[in-house]
Design a protein around this motif. Sequence first.
Motif, PDB file in Angstrom:
ATOM      1  N   LYS A 118     -26.304 -36.841   2.130  1.00 21.93           N
ATOM      2  CA  LYS A 118     -26.119 -36.502   0.722  1.00 21.93           C
ATOM      3  C   LYS A 118     -24.795 -35.795   0.428  1.00 21.93           C
TER       4      LYS A 118
ATOM      5  N   GLU B 231     -35.046 -43.094  -8.420  1.00 23.67           N
ATOM      6  CA  GLU B 231     -36.482 -42.811  -8.566  1.00 23.67           C
ATOM      7  C   GLU B 231     -37.284 -44.081  -8.836  1.00 23.67           C
TER       8      GLU B 231
ATOM      9  N   GLN C  80     -30.450 -44.932  -2.502  1.00 24.06           N
ATOM     10  CA  GLN C  80     -31.724 -44.731  -1.824  1.00 24.06           C
ATOM     11  C   GLN C  80     -32.870 -44.876  -2.820  1.00 24.06           C
TER      12      GLN C  80
ATOM     13  N   LYS D  27     -38.775 -42.562  -1.820  1.00 21.38           N
ATOM     14  CA  LYS D  27     -38.668 -41.215  -1.254  1.00 21.38           C
ATOM     15  C   LYS D  27     -37.581 -41.180  -0.184  1.00 21.38           C
ATOM     16  N   PRO D  28     -36.684 -40.186  -0.260  1.00 18.83           N
ATOM     17  CA  PRO D  28     -35.625 -40.089   0.752  1.00 18.83           C
ATOM     18  C   PRO D  28     -36.196 -39.813   2.135  1.00 18.83           C
TER      19      PRO D  28
ATOM     20  N   LYS E  32     -29.981 -41.015  -5.302  1.00 17.29           N
ATOM     21  CA  LYS E  32     -31.416 -41.190  -5.227  1.00 17.29           C
ATOM     22  C   LYS E  32     -31.879 -41.983  -6.446  1.00 17.29           C
TER      23      LYS E  32
ATOM     24  N   TYR F 275     -31.487 -38.383   4.401  1.00 18.05           N
ATOM     25  CA  TYR F 275     -31.022 -37.814   3.130  1.00 18.05           C
ATOM     26  C   TYR F 275     -30.200 -36.548   3.342  1.00 18.05           C
TER      27      TYR F 275
END
Length: 519
Positions: free
Chosen positions: A492, A501, A480, A483-484, A499, A488
């Motif tokens: 998860k 960034e 991902q 921003k999730p 995630k 999410y």
Amino acid sequence: MIREIFEKIDKNMEFFGGMLKVFEIEENEIRAEISLKDWKISIEIGKNLKNKENLIRDVILHEVAHWKICPKDIINHYNLFEIVYKYFKGEDANYILNAFEDLIVNTYNKFENPPYEGQKEFFKIQISKNISKFYKFFVILNLYLWDEKESIKEFFKDFNLNKKEDFEILRDIEEILKSWNLPSNPHQKISYIKNSSNWKKLLIKFLEKCKKYFDFIKIPLSGFESTFEKESKKGENIEKYLIYKLKKGKIPDFLSKFEFLDIYYKINAPLIFVKMIHKEKFEIPLLKYGKEKFDINENSFFEINWKTLFFDPFSPFKNRINFYVNPFNHGIYIKHPFKKSIPDILFILDSSGSMLTPNLNNFPFGEKYHNAILGIYAVLSFLKKIGVAPYIKYSLIQFSSKTISTGWLNYYEIKELKKRIFCPEGSTTKFDVDLLEKTLSENKNEKFILFITDSEIFNFYKIKEKLIQLLSENYTFFFQMGKPGSAYKVLKNKFNYIKVEKSSDLYGKMIEASKNVYL
């Protein structure tokens, strides 16, 4: 005889700084291999050839001039190649360009490194053996550029070049020279032809006549295969030209869009630097990868790799120099199933509009999609390196407003997968879970799935139960970027949800996931 020639040349050629080896062969030919790294030169020459000293000397002079005079560098070479490619294709284009570069090099050597008689000897050998109309055209143009009118008469006399087509060659060459309008003074002529800004004009007129005389008979032009020509085809040298063109927002004329993108990503993906730092068991190790330039606002001096000096006009240091730093990424907890076989691989790739924007740094696609492609190419390169690639199957599902599957491909069909990657839709983000089910059902082997997206899947809640079931039945990493979304919290804890960034971190994480599966 060879030993005497060897010693004389080795002693007298001041520009020559490497080892020279000369071997006699049965054929009346001369061939050379010259390394531009250490200047080692290996020459094979027919034992019955006359004037061996001149031939060997001029072979060396000729090759050195390709690197010092024309084309001198890869950018010049491929700029000229793009012009030639409008007239000739494939190896014909390479041959014609080599002929043009030889004209510049031979003319330079004739006036700057006289007497250059060895090259003339080679011309005679070739014309006596071959009947190529183009080669006669090439040789006579060389002699005109050298102001060797007596030699032209000699060639006509020795080889009975008195046919109508031979005199037509003379007329066309005189037309070329008239349009070139070269200075009559030898020093001024050399200065003109050495100037790369004049080559385009000279080349275009030359090509117009080449179309008339080229007979597809490719015999050695000036004694041996150009080392420059071979070097120019190496990956790192093609890369230089691709980067040069990409900065100008152009694709070289001699490559299709697919060929250009395929080469571009092959070159860049394997450059990922991965340094393993062992951490706890059951965790993908902490890694350092990628290259980022030092930023005084983000990095400390302790992070600098002092061996990576490069030119940077925006550097915080003096003299516009800068260095690379190796960014850290955190370890990823993974769930590893028992493997019964080497799993096949499925890439699920978001090609929606948000993946394709913004387009920064002259990437072929938007930054996120660009890094996703880098990741896929890096994984393919990794599989090839560890010897797994030929034994597994590959598939790609690409989704935006439509979901498209390549089906399962063997190693020799990967080109079709790559072609699909390079055709992103750039629309909204929906996923057809039924197509995923169909694709998975067509292959009963274990499967490694890399699901790559950057935003919310708009129909997620409608498909979530079936999507989770299908992905959970296989070894899945869900990457991902950004921003999730609301998915999410649902995903998860179901499988390896990662995630990302920074999109530039994606390809490193994809490689580490692949290592965990296949090593």
